[in-house]
Motif scaffolding. Sequence first.
Motif, PDB file in Angstrom:
ATOM      1  N   ALA A 148       0.809  -1.224   0.000  1.00  8.90           N
ATOM      2  CA  ALA A 148       0.000   0.000   0.000  1.00  8.90           C
ATOM      3  C   ALA A 148       0.845   1.279   0.000  1.00  8.90           C
ATOM      4  O   ALA A 148       0.527   2.225  -0.742  1.00  8.90           O
ATOM      5  CB  ALA A 148      -0.964  -0.007   1.187  1.00  8.90           C
ATOM      6  N   PRO A 149       1.927   1.372   0.822  1.00 11.86           N
ATOM      7  CA  PRO A 149       2.744   2.594   0.760  1.00 11.86           C
ATOM      8  C   PRO A 149       3.354   2.844  -0.615  1.00 11.86           C
ATOM      9  O   PRO A 149       3.511   4.006  -1.026  1.00 11.86           O
ATOM     10  CB  PRO A 149       3.844   2.338   1.808  1.00 11.86           C
ATOM     11  CG  PRO A 149       3.216   1.395   2.772  1.00 11.86           C
ATOM     12  CD  PRO A 149       2.345   0.508   1.937  1.00 11.86           C
ATOM     13  N   LEU A 150       3.699   1.759  -1.336  1.00 10.75           N
ATOM     14  CA  LEU A 150       4.223   1.938  -2.694  1.00 10.75           C
ATOM     15  C   LEU A 150       3.154   2.554  -3.602  1.00 10.75           C
ATOM     16  O   LEU A 150       3.430   3.480  -4.366  1.00 10.75           O
ATOM     17  CB  LEU A 150       4.672   0.594  -3.260  1.00 10.75           C
ATOM     18  CG  LEU A 150       5.874  -0.078  -2.576  1.00 10.75           C
ATOM     19  CD1 LEU A 150       6.030  -1.511  -3.075  1.00 10.75           C
ATOM     20  CD2 LEU A 150       7.142   0.705  -2.823  1.00 10.75           C
ATOM     21  N   PHE A 151       1.932   2.041  -3.487  1.00 10.40           N
ATOM     22  CA  PHE A 151       0.824   2.606  -4.260  1.00 10.40           C
ATOM     23  C   PHE A 151       0.567   4.062  -3.854  1.00 10.40           C
ATOM     24  O   PHE A 151       0.248   4.904  -4.696  1.00 10.40           O
ATOM     25  CB  PHE A 151      -0.454   1.787  -4.046  1.00 10.40           C
ATOM     26  CG  PHE A 151      -0.424   0.424  -4.664  1.00 10.40           C
ATOM     27  CD1 PHE A 151       0.052   0.224  -5.948  1.00 10.40           C
ATOM     28  CD2 PHE A 151      -0.894  -0.690  -3.968  1.00 10.40           C
ATOM     29  CE1 PHE A 151       0.067  -1.033  -6.535  1.00 10.40           C
ATOM     30  CE2 PHE A 151      -0.885  -1.951  -4.532  1.00 10.40           C
ATOM     31  CZ  PHE A 151      -0.397  -2.120  -5.823  1.00 10.40           C
ATOM     32  N   THR A 152       0.695   4.344  -2.556  1.00  6.70           N
ATOM     33  CA  THR A 152       0.440   5.697  -2.061  1.00  6.70           C
ATOM     34  C   THR A 152       1.392   6.704  -2.688  1.00  6.70           C
ATOM     35  O   THR A 152       0.982   7.797  -3.107  1.00  6.70           O
ATOM     36  CB  THR A 152       0.582   5.753  -0.526  1.00  6.70           C
ATOM     37  OG1 THR A 152      -0.369   4.852   0.069  1.00  6.70           O
ATOM     38  CG2 THR A 152       0.315   7.157  -0.005  1.00  6.70           C
ATOM     39  N   VAL A 153       2.666   6.352  -2.754  1.00  4.77           N
ATOM     40  CA  VAL A 153       3.656   7.262  -3.335  1.00  4.77           C
ATOM     41  C   VAL A 153       3.352   7.520  -4.806  1.00  4.77           C
ATOM     42  O   VAL A 153       3.393   8.657  -5.275  1.00  4.77           O
ATOM     43  CB  VAL A 153       5.082   6.678  -3.155  1.00  4.77           C
ATOM     44  CG1 VAL A 153       6.095   7.528  -3.907  1.00  4.77           C
ATOM     45  CG2 VAL A 153       5.447   6.621  -1.684  1.00  4.77           C
ATOM     46  N   VAL A 154       3.036   6.455  -5.548  1.00  7.20           N
ATOM     47  CA  VAL A 154       2.721   6.610  -6.973  1.00  7.20           C
ATOM     48  C   VAL A 154       1.476   7.474  -7.152  1.00  7.20           C
ATOM     49  O   VAL A 154       1.445   8.400  -7.983  1.00  7.20           O
ATOM     50  CB  VAL A 154       2.513   5.230  -7.629  1.00  7.20           C
ATOM     51  CG1 VAL A 154       2.036   5.394  -9.068  1.00  7.20           C
ATOM     52  CG2 VAL A 154       3.811   4.430  -7.605  1.00  7.20           C
ATOM     53  N   MET A 155       0.444   7.206  -6.365  1.00  5.09           N
ATOM     54  CA  MET A 155      -0.812   7.951  -6.493  1.00  5.09           C
ATOM     55  C   MET A 155      -0.659   9.404  -6.028  1.00  5.09           C
ATOM     56  O   MET A 155      -1.313  10.305  -6.569  1.00  5.09           O
ATOM     57  CB  MET A 155      -1.916   7.248  -5.704  1.00  5.09           C
ATOM     58  CG  MET A 155      -2.291   5.889  -6.283  1.00  5.09           C
ATOM     59  SD  MET A 155      -3.389   4.907  -5.221  1.00  5.09           S
ATOM     60  CE  MET A 155      -4.926   5.778  -5.453  1.00  5.09           C
ATOM     61  N   ALA A 156       0.208   9.625  -5.037  1.00  4.38           N
ATOM     62  CA  ALA A 156       0.452  10.998  -4.594  1.00  4.38           C
ATOM     63  C   ALA A 156       1.074  11.822  -5.712  1.00  4.38           C
ATOM     64  O   ALA A 156       0.758  13.005  -5.889  1.00  4.38           O
ATOM     65  CB  ALA A 156       1.370  11.000  -3.369  1.00  4.38           C
ATOM     66  N   ALA A 157       1.960  11.198  -6.477  1.00  8.88           N
ATOM     67  CA  ALA A 157       2.583  11.896  -7.602  1.00  8.88           C
ATOM     68  C   ALA A 157       1.587  12.137  -8.729  1.00  8.88           C
ATOM     69  O   ALA A 157       1.563  13.209  -9.342  1.00  8.88           O
ATOM     70  CB  ALA A 157       3.778  11.093  -8.111  1.00  8.88           C
ATOM     71  N   LEU A 158       0.722  11.152  -8.995  1.00 12.87           N
ATOM     72  CA  LEU A 158      -0.208  11.252 -10.121  1.00 12.87           C
ATOM     73  C   LEU A 158      -1.396  12.166  -9.837  1.00 12.87           C
ATOM     74  O   LEU A 158      -1.769  12.994 -10.669  1.00 12.87           O
ATOM     75  CB  LEU A 158      -0.723   9.857 -10.493  1.00 12.87           C
ATOM     76  CG  LEU A 158       0.297   8.891 -11.104  1.00 12.87           C
ATOM     77  CD1 LEU A 158      -0.343   7.524 -11.320  1.00 12.87           C
ATOM     78  CD2 LEU A 158       0.829   9.439 -12.432  1.00 12.87           C
ATOM     79  N   PHE A 159      -1.989  12.023  -8.646  1.00  9.49           N
ATOM     80  CA  PHE A 159      -3.245  12.712  -8.372  1.00  9.49           C
ATOM     81  C   PHE A 159      -3.096  13.968  -7.518  1.00  9.49           C
ATOM     82  O   PHE A 159      -3.904  14.895  -7.635  1.00  9.49           O
ATOM     83  CB  PHE A 159      -4.227  11.744  -7.696  1.00  9.49           C
ATOM     84  CG  PHE A 159      -4.545  10.539  -8.530  1.00  9.49           C
ATOM     85  CD1 PHE A 159      -5.196  10.671  -9.743  1.00  9.49           C
ATOM     86  CD2 PHE A 159      -4.178   9.272  -8.116  1.00  9.49           C
ATOM     87  CE1 PHE A 159      -5.487   9.566 -10.535  1.00  9.49           C
ATOM     88  CE2 PHE A 159      -4.455   8.152  -8.883  1.00  9.49           C
ATOM     89  CZ  PHE A 159      -5.113   8.307 -10.106  1.00  9.49           C
ATOM     90  N   LEU A 160      -2.107  13.989  -6.626  1.00 11.69           N
ATOM     91  CA  LEU A 160      -1.911  15.164  -5.775  1.00 11.69           C
ATOM     92  C   LEU A 160      -0.816  16.081  -6.303  1.00 11.69           C
ATOM     93  O   LEU A 160      -0.591  17.155  -5.758  1.00 11.69           O
ATOM     94  CB  LEU A 160      -1.559  14.728  -4.341  1.00 11.69           C
ATOM     95  CG  LEU A 160      -2.631  13.941  -3.585  1.00 11.69           C
ATOM     96  CD1 LEU A 160      -2.111  13.526  -2.211  1.00 11.69           C
ATOM     97  CD2 LEU A 160      -3.910  14.753  -3.444  1.00 11.69           C
ATOM     98  N   ARG A 161      -0.126  15.611  -7.342  1.00 12.67           N
ATOM     99  CA  ARG A 161       0.982  16.367  -7.915  1.00 12.67           C
ATOM    100  C   ARG A 161       2.076  16.657  -6.873  1.00 12.67           C
ATOM    101  O   ARG A 161       2.732  17.686  -6.921  1.00 12.67           O
ATOM    102  CB  ARG A 161       0.474  17.683  -8.524  1.00 12.67           C
ATOM    103  CG  ARG A 161      -0.504  17.502  -9.673  1.00 12.67           C
ATOM    104  CD  ARG A 161       0.220  16.953 -10.895  1.00 12.67           C
ATOM    105  NE  ARG A 161      -0.670  16.891 -12.053  1.00 12.67           N
ATOM    106  CZ  ARG A 161      -1.218  15.787 -12.528  1.00 12.67           C
ATOM    107  NH1 ARG A 161      -0.973  14.622 -11.934  1.00 12.67           N
ATOM    108  NH2 ARG A 161      -1.999  15.793 -13.586  1.00 12.67           N
ATOM    109  N   GLU A 162       2.243  15.722  -5.932  1.00  8.99           N
ATOM    110  CA  GLU A 162       3.312  15.884  -4.951  1.00  8.99           C
ATOM    111  C   GLU A 162       4.659  15.599  -5.612  1.00  8.99           C
ATOM    112  O   GLU A 162       4.761  14.739  -6.498  1.00  8.99           O
ATOM    113  CB  GLU A 162       3.126  14.925  -3.764  1.00  8.99           C
ATOM    114  CG  GLU A 162       2.000  15.308  -2.825  1.00  8.99           C
ATOM    115  CD  GLU A 162       1.926  14.386  -1.613  1.00  8.99           C
ATOM    116  OE1 GLU A 162       2.823  13.519  -1.467  1.00  8.99           O
ATOM    117  OE2 GLU A 162       0.981  14.541  -0.820  1.00  8.99           O
TER     118      GLU A 162
END
Length: 301
Positions: free
Chosen positions: A104-118
């Motif tokens: 889940a943390p791996l998915f979180t990092v990827v999704m943070a970059a894609l959807f939150l533009r972090e």
Amino acid sequence: MSSISTGIAMKLGAALSSTLMLACVKALNGTIPVGEVIFFRSAIALLPLLGWLSMSGGIVGGIRTRNVSGHMLRGLAGTGGMYLSYLSLLYISLSDATLINYSAPLFTVVMAALFLREEVIFHRWVAVVAGFSGILVMLSGYLSFTPSSFTSINVIGICLALLAALCTAGASIQIRFLNRNENPGAIAFWFAVMTALTSMFTLIFGWKIPDSSQLLLLLGCGLFGGVTQILLTLSLRHADASLLAPFDYTTLIWSIIIVFITLGTLPGSATLTGALLIVTGGCYSFFIEHNRRRRFLVNRG
């Protein structure tokens, strides 16, 4: 830096509270139906949530929202993660499901970059990979996956566990998104309400009247669940989702500590090595963030 430190501290507290909640669920040992456990976990969680809201300026103002659809998405992701995680255990072992869930943390990092533009800086990836490597080391002696073991039953379990991890990551991203405009109390409150309501649909499959010890465990599950939601929501208000993701892995470290305190059992060398990797990755990320923040403040001054 104080904001980042606060976010990490709250994330660690959420990991501890979550571990204590799971310890209550584990102690029930399957004697209470899953839907009933989730109902208690959500309904009783409203008690600490309402207490926190009343001390934070009022319940009505604390749960007011202008983003109903956003809360529904967060609720669906979180609730889906719970049910999918439990369902996966019908097809694969607990250790295998645990390992997959820690993706889940791996998915979180990827999704943070894609959807939150972090901005997912290199050291954050290092921390996540170090944490996941630690989990692999810890569970290396217990994994049952072999080339010949990938039957259709196992594939179903693996897919369910991966979907559960994806839902967990999605819930974290949605919390971070909601934190931009919503009260943290509203985020935690409406999730508990939604999960409690959806779990009541399982009543038709048969619930059990708990005895006194089971009731205490169900109450503990709910109270710790409520505290977890408060701390998790607040942590994501103070720090980026990609920064906090590696600290999800500390749940296993808290588990080791709890087992040692309650049973006096020391973990093996593989577990200690894995825990060291997790701690090292988290500390590395924290100190890099600390130095970046300090340089930023110096340059501003």
